[in-house]
Design a protein around this motif. Structure first.
Motif, PDB file in Angstrom:
ATOM      1  N   LYS A 206       0.829  -1.187   0.000  1.00 39.24           N
ATOM      2  CA  LYS A 206       0.000   0.000   0.000  1.00 39.24           C
ATOM      3  C   LYS A 206       0.871   1.247   0.000  1.00 39.24           C
ATOM      4  N   LYS A 207       0.406   2.280  -0.615  1.00 39.69           N
ATOM      5  CA  LYS A 207       1.179   3.509  -0.642  1.00 39.69           C
ATOM      6  C   LYS A 207       1.295   4.072   0.772  1.00 39.69           C
ATOM      7  N   THR A 208       2.448   4.671   1.048  1.00 35.35           N
ATOM      8  CA  THR A 208       2.713   5.130   2.407  1.00 35.35           C
ATOM      9  C   THR A 208       2.023   6.439   2.726  1.00 35.35           C
ATOM     10  N   MET A 209       1.593   7.181   1.697  1.00 33.91           N
ATOM     11  CA  MET A 209       0.971   8.477   1.955  1.00 33.91           C
ATOM     12  C   MET A 209      -0.058   8.791   0.879  1.00 33.91           C
ATOM     13  N   ASP A 210      -1.163   9.403   1.285  1.00 35.18           N
ATOM     14  CA  ASP A 210      -2.192   9.857   0.355  1.00 35.18           C
ATOM     15  C   ASP A 210      -2.360  11.363   0.572  1.00 35.18           C
ATOM     16  N   TRP A 211      -1.746  12.139  -0.328  1.00 35.70           N
ATOM     17  CA  TRP A 211      -1.740  13.588  -0.158  1.00 35.70           C
ATOM     18  C   TRP A 211      -3.115  14.218  -0.355  1.00 35.70           C
ATOM     19  N   SER A 212      -4.077  13.447  -0.825  1.00 40.22           N
ATOM     20  CA  SER A 212      -5.419  13.995  -1.030  1.00 40.22           C
ATOM     21  C   SER A 212      -6.108  14.352   0.285  1.00 40.22           C
ATOM     22  N   ILE A 213      -5.582  13.873   1.407  1.00 49.84           N
ATOM     23  CA  ILE A 213      -6.212  14.186   2.700  1.00 49.84           C
ATOM     24  C   ILE A 213      -6.191  15.692   2.970  1.00 49.84           C
ATOM     25  N   PHE A 214      -5.246  16.397   2.354  1.00 51.00           N
ATOM     26  CA  PHE A 214      -5.151  17.838   2.593  1.00 51.00           C
ATOM     27  C   PHE A 214      -6.167  18.632   1.761  1.00 51.00           C
TER      28      PHE A 214
END
Length: 406
Positions: A206-214
């Motif tokens: 799984k990707k370590t970060m999802d920048w869409s949360i911002f």
């Protein structure tokens, strides 16, 4: 009826609570009175654990994801962490007294590494052992029991060590008891019944970060307000320890009484904060809790009378209960379901950075401006953090009303 694993988990929690109460609560006074720690070093007692946790979080997640038997990994982590108590006991025998405080800080830092693995691992481990339908009632009952155990153990320490604050033997006894209960922790962890889990490494893909949360404004608003609140809150931790020991002259007994007063207030007020939050909202009630927390630094420096300080610490426990209960609820509330894991992880990583920096800035203010001005500034920052949450509440309320109108 509680299952076997639930009963063992409660016993393990009791052993863990006693081990930590006999050690962590007394690290600052031990460092100041026995190891001649400087103000800066006292600040590092609060700053180093979150820094080490930040460094260890990703390796811990990888280890746990690859482990088929998490019980053994968690138990070994606890064992290694509790063995550090033996090193702390022996610090005083090192040949160069000037290095004692520095060695103590190194041990505290090293201890934080296995503690991070143990904490993350236990959350994952116990979550898999307790049925989802029972988690709410189980953890509620468990927390109440552990609070009572914490109260009793801390009270016992205060009574037994009432006149022993200047005795190295007294501290060695405390840390020795903590080590013994740490070994009991390991034993009880291994008593859990766990089904080995076969992993295919999918979690690691799984990707370590999802920048869409911002992109989620409610979450970002909460994140800014929560991080600022934690900065203001944790900035004063080192200052409180130094003020209590150097200015008030507290003993082991009074450190215990302060903790007992705070824990008792928390235990009694949790239901009230829960009721208020259900009636109003998590955000608005958190504003009240934050305002209450803002009064503590200002009130603390008004007197050096230990009975007065004990009263302030007890009242602070009342507001702390609201903070502990509501802050995590707000995090879950403002984190969209489909990216909740990324929201929580981001919050915890940023929180670790804040927890490292904040005590150091607090100590710097203490050194530059004196303890009273540093405390006044901290109260002002805490009030400001309450104001930020009030803005978040007003903004969220307006947005909700506009949606209802549409």
């Amino acid at each position: 009826m509680r299952t076997y694993n639930e009963k063992i988990s409660i016993y393990h929690g009791m052993a863990s609570t006693i081990a930590l109460n006999f050690s962590n609560n007394f690290f600052p006074i031990f460092a100041i009175t026995m190891l001649s720690a400087t103000n800066y070093q006292v600040g590092l007692i609060s700053s180093l654990p979150p820094l080490m946790a930040l460094m260890m979080t990703i390796p811990a997640a990888i280890l746990l994801n690859r482990s088929q038997a998490q019980k053994k990994l968690v138990a070994l982590s606890v064992l290694f962490a509790r063995l550090m108590f033996l090193l702390i006991i022996g610090i005083i025998y090192l040949p160069s007294p000037s290095t004692h405080a520095s060695v103590f800080l190194v041990v505290v830092a090293i201890m934080s590494l296995p503690n991070t693995v143990a904490n993350i691992g236990w959350q994952t481990f116990i979550g898999g052992l307790v049925e989802e339908s029972r988690r709410g009632s189980f953890f509620s009952d468990r927390n109440r029991l552990l609070t009572i155990v914490g109260l009793i153990s801390t009270l016992v320490i205060g009574v037994l060590m009432k006149d022993a604050s200047t005795s190295i033997t007294a501290y060695q006894f405390l840390f020795g008891i903590a080590f013994c209960f740490g070994m009991l922790e390991v034993f009880l962890l291994m008593k859990h019944e766990e089904e080995p889990v076969k992993t295919d490494g999918s979690l690691l893909k799984k990707k370590t970060m999802d920048w869409s949360i911002f992109k989620y404004k409610n979450y970002v608003s909460f994140l800014v307000a929560a991080l600022f609140f934690n900065f203001a809150w944790q900035m004063a931790w080192g200052i409180f320890n130094i003020y209590h020991v150097r200015f008030v002259g507290v003993t082991i007994f009074w450190v215990s009484m302060f903790a007992v007063g705070s824990m008792l207030a928390q235990f009694l007020s949790f239901p009230l904060w829960k009721k208020w939050a259900e009636k109003r909202s998590n955000t608005l009630v958190f504003v009240w809790a934050a305002v209450g927390m803002a009064t503590t630094p200002f009130l603390t420096v008004l007197s050096t009378n230990v009975y007065y300080i004990a009263l302030v610490q007890t009242s602070s426990g009342f507001f702390l209960a609201g903070v502990v209960l509501l802050l995590f609820n707000l995090l879950l509330e403002q984190s969209p379901d489909h990216v909740r894991t990324y929201c929580i992880t981001t919050y915890n990583v940023l929180l670790s950075i804040v927890a490292f920096i904040a005590p150091q800035i607090g100590i710097w203010l203490l050194e530059q401006l004196g303890v009273e001005i540093a405390m006044y500034i901290n109260s002002a920052l805490r009030f400001l953090s309450a104001g930020l949450f009030l803005i978040v509440y007003v903004k969220y309320t307006r947005k909700t009303k506009s949606h209802l109108v549409l």
